[in-house]
Design an enzyme around this catalytic site. Structure first.
Site, PDB file in Angstrom:
ATOM      1  CD  GLN A 110      76.730  26.451  33.289  1.00  0.00           C
ATOM      2  OE1 GLN A 110      77.683  26.065  33.908  1.00  0.00           O
ATOM      3  NE2 GLN A 110      75.726  25.616  32.952  1.00  0.00           N
ATOM      4  CD  GLU A 117      70.029  27.749  32.636  1.00  0.00           C
ATOM      5  OE1 GLU A 117      70.299  27.317  31.506  1.00  0.00           O
ATOM      6  OE2 GLU A 117      69.679  27.019  33.585  1.00  0.00           O
ATOM      7  CD  GLU A 145      66.452  24.726  30.876  1.00  0.00           C
ATOM      8  OE1 GLU A 145      66.769  23.589  30.483  1.00  0.00           O
ATOM      9  OE2 GLU A 145      66.947  25.762  30.410  1.00  0.00           O
TER      10      GLU A 145
HETATM   11  O1  AHR Z   1      73.504  26.104  30.986  1.00  0.00           O
HETATM   12  C1  AHR Z   1      73.494  24.797  30.466  1.00  0.00           C
HETATM   13  C2  AHR Z   1      72.143  24.122  30.600  1.00  0.00           C
HETATM   14  O2  AHR Z   1      71.226  24.783  29.792  1.00  0.00           O
HETATM   15  C3  AHR Z   1      71.501  24.144  31.960  1.00  0.00           C
HETATM   16  O3  AHR Z   1      71.918  23.109  32.780  1.00  0.00           O
HETATM   17  C4  AHR Z   1      70.054  23.975  31.659  1.00  0.00           C
HETATM   18  O4  AHR Z   1      69.231  24.574  32.613  1.00  0.00           O
HETATM   19  C5  AHR Z   1      69.906  24.595  30.280  1.00  0.00           C
HETATM   20  O5  AHR Z   1      69.212  23.777  29.415  1.00  0.00           O
END
Ligand code: AHR
Length: 493
Positions: A345, A288, A169
């Site tokens: 996650q 993500e 990011e």
């Molecule tokens: O998944 C949580 C956070 O979300 C991660 O660290 C980041 O890459 C995103 O903004």
């Protein structure tokens, strides 16, 4: 009762499912690593301190690849802090989450955990506070057989990490070492080049936008891909969705937003390909994605510095699980270009698996559509175009109440479908005429009288999937009823 119909035909081929579409993500954040996958002293811990109850659920989830170690965390991380004798590792201040990082788990432990649960490790390198040298040393540490400083320090067999993210990011002002598109593009290109000189077989993911709503979206991808097209194999995408206020109708159509985002990134990548006269197609690593109530996180932002804080431990409902199942339908629909995707996650931090320190591990409702799609969504994706009632949404405009996709495998076709109506079941009529060898069907669904129902440590099986009456299958026509607000899997064999 609502009515809808669609055709499943092998000639409506989108592409083959890359199993890495069902990946996930372990970040040094909150309790994902510590007390999530790793908790020495836990009754289920193995000799290395990994929780075997968590590992069993990870296997059941069917995750093939796991991204590590961040996330925002990676942009301030010194990977060398996490190797060697544990009692000599430094305790550091992690600025991404303002937490204490003990470094008791590092790349060696992660690689061992990944091998134990049977997942492929996917690594991100720090392009926030560090750069080429740290990244190429890490590839040497992980992948070179031996005979050099870093590979000898590892000892044992190389980990063979194939997929590497060039930062995380980097378009986001919250990122440590945030860069403009052209600053990042040059660094990503040179870092990727050096990493590939160490191991020419690796695949590289360049950072795309953190979200469709980023002000630099589109221009960021164009600039980054123009510079990195020859070195990158994938451009990344990240997206999180949530219900805003009581607008559940918009939330239930979140997959339409994901479709739009993917289509826009594909268009931008193809534009760069055309302008640069490139022959290769740039694929997508959607590394993500999930439901995340970021509006609630605003309250957690003023973090006191703690070790293993409880961060963004969203508790997911039936509605959230239906949306997660629908986002998987969107990813499958783009299987021709989305080759890797990581649910963010894996444990505790916006995760399908929850754990309690010293206590049990359990499945959130979203676990079920993920596990079933990862198990049965393999083969060739077939596009379906439902004829279904439409409804108006504030965020996504007019959308169909039915979303669906089909995957043809060796023993038949699996249909994944979502009924977005909050009140009405939906009778679905599927034309399967060109698949005459298919004679029987089963129907599994996730729905509940209470769309806000959740699982807890004390009631971990409150929400689960259930088998419904077998659909009627006659003369190439299948008929099933999808409950209101439901995720469905219909297997025809
Ligand atoms: O998944 C949580 C956070 O979300 C991660 O660290 C980041 O890459 C995103 O903004």
């Amino acid at each position: 009762m609502l009515n809808a119909s669609f055709t499943v035909d092998p000639s409506f081929r989108v592409g083959e499912v890359d199993p890495r579409l069902y990946g996930s993500f372990v970040e040094h954040m909150g309790r994902c690593v510590y007390t999530g996958i790793y908790e020495p002293g836990h009754p289920s811990a193995d000799a290395d301190g990994f929780r075997t109850d968590t590992a069993d659920l990870v296997r059941e989830l069917g995750v093939p690849i796991v991204r590590y170690p961040g996330g925002n965390f990676v942009s301030g991380y010194r990977w060398e802090d996490g190797i060697g004798p544990r009692d000599e590792r430094p305790t550091r201040l992690d600025l991404a989450w303002r937490s204490i990082e003990t470094n008791q788990v590092g790349v060696q432990e992660f690689a061992k955990w990944a091998a134990g649960v049977g997942v492929e490790p996917m690594m991100a390198v720090n392009l926030g506070t560090r750069g080429i040298d740290a990244a190429r040393s890490l590839v040497e540490f992980c992948n070179l057989p031996g005979g050099t400083y870093w590979s000898d320090l590892r000892g044992g067999d190389p980990y063979g990490v194939k997929v590497w993210c060039l930062g995380n990011e980097m378009d986001g002002p919250w990122q440590i070492g945030h860069k403009t598109a052209s600053e990042y593009a040059r660094l990503a290109h040179e870092t990727g080049k050096a990493m590939r000189l160490v191991d020419p077989t690796i695949e590289l993911v360049a950072c795309g936008s953190s979200h469709l709503s980023m002000p630099t979206f589109g221009e960021w991808e164009r600039t980054v891909l123009t510079e990195t097209y020859d070195v990158a194999d994938y451009i990344s995408m990240h997206a999180y969705y949530q219900q805003r206020g009581d607008d559940r109708d918009s939330f239930l159509a979140a997959a339409a937003g994901m479709d739009r985002f993917i289509d826009a990134v594909v268009s931008t990548a193809d534009h760069v390909r055309a302008v640069g006269r490139h022959s290769k197609k740039m694929n997508i690593s959607f590394d993500e994605w999930n439901v995340w109530y970021q509006s609630r996180f605003a309250g957690e932002r003023n973090l006191t510095i703690e070790e293993t804080p409880r961060l963004i431990e969203d508790v997911y409902s039936v509605t959230d699980a239906v949306v997660v199942g629908n986002l998987l339908i969107s990813l499958l629909r783009h299987a021709d270009r989305v080759k890797i995707a990581c649910l963010a996650q894996l444990v505790n931090v916006i995760a399908p698996i929850m754990t309690e320190p010293g206590g049990p591990a359990w499945r959130q409702p979203s676990f079920h559509p993920i596990a079933l799609t990862a198990k049965h969504g393999h083969g060739t994706v077939l596009r379906v175009e439902p004829t279904a009632p439409m409804y108006d949404t504030e965020e996504q405009g007019e959308q169909p109440l039915l979303d669906a996709v089909a995957v043809q495998g060796p023993s038949g076709v699996t249909i994944f479908a979502v009924n977005r109506s909050q009140t009405e079941p939906m009778a679905v009529d599927v034309d399967l005429r060109s698949l005459t060898s298919l004679t029987s069907a089963t129907h599994t669904a996730l729905s509940d009288d209470d769309p806000d129902a959740i699982n807890t440590m004390d009631e971990p099986e409150r929400v689960t999937t259930r088998r419904l009456d077998d659909p009627k299958l006659d003369g190439g026509r299948l008929q099933a009823v999808l409950p209101a607000l439901s995720w469905n899997m219909i297997q025809v064999s």
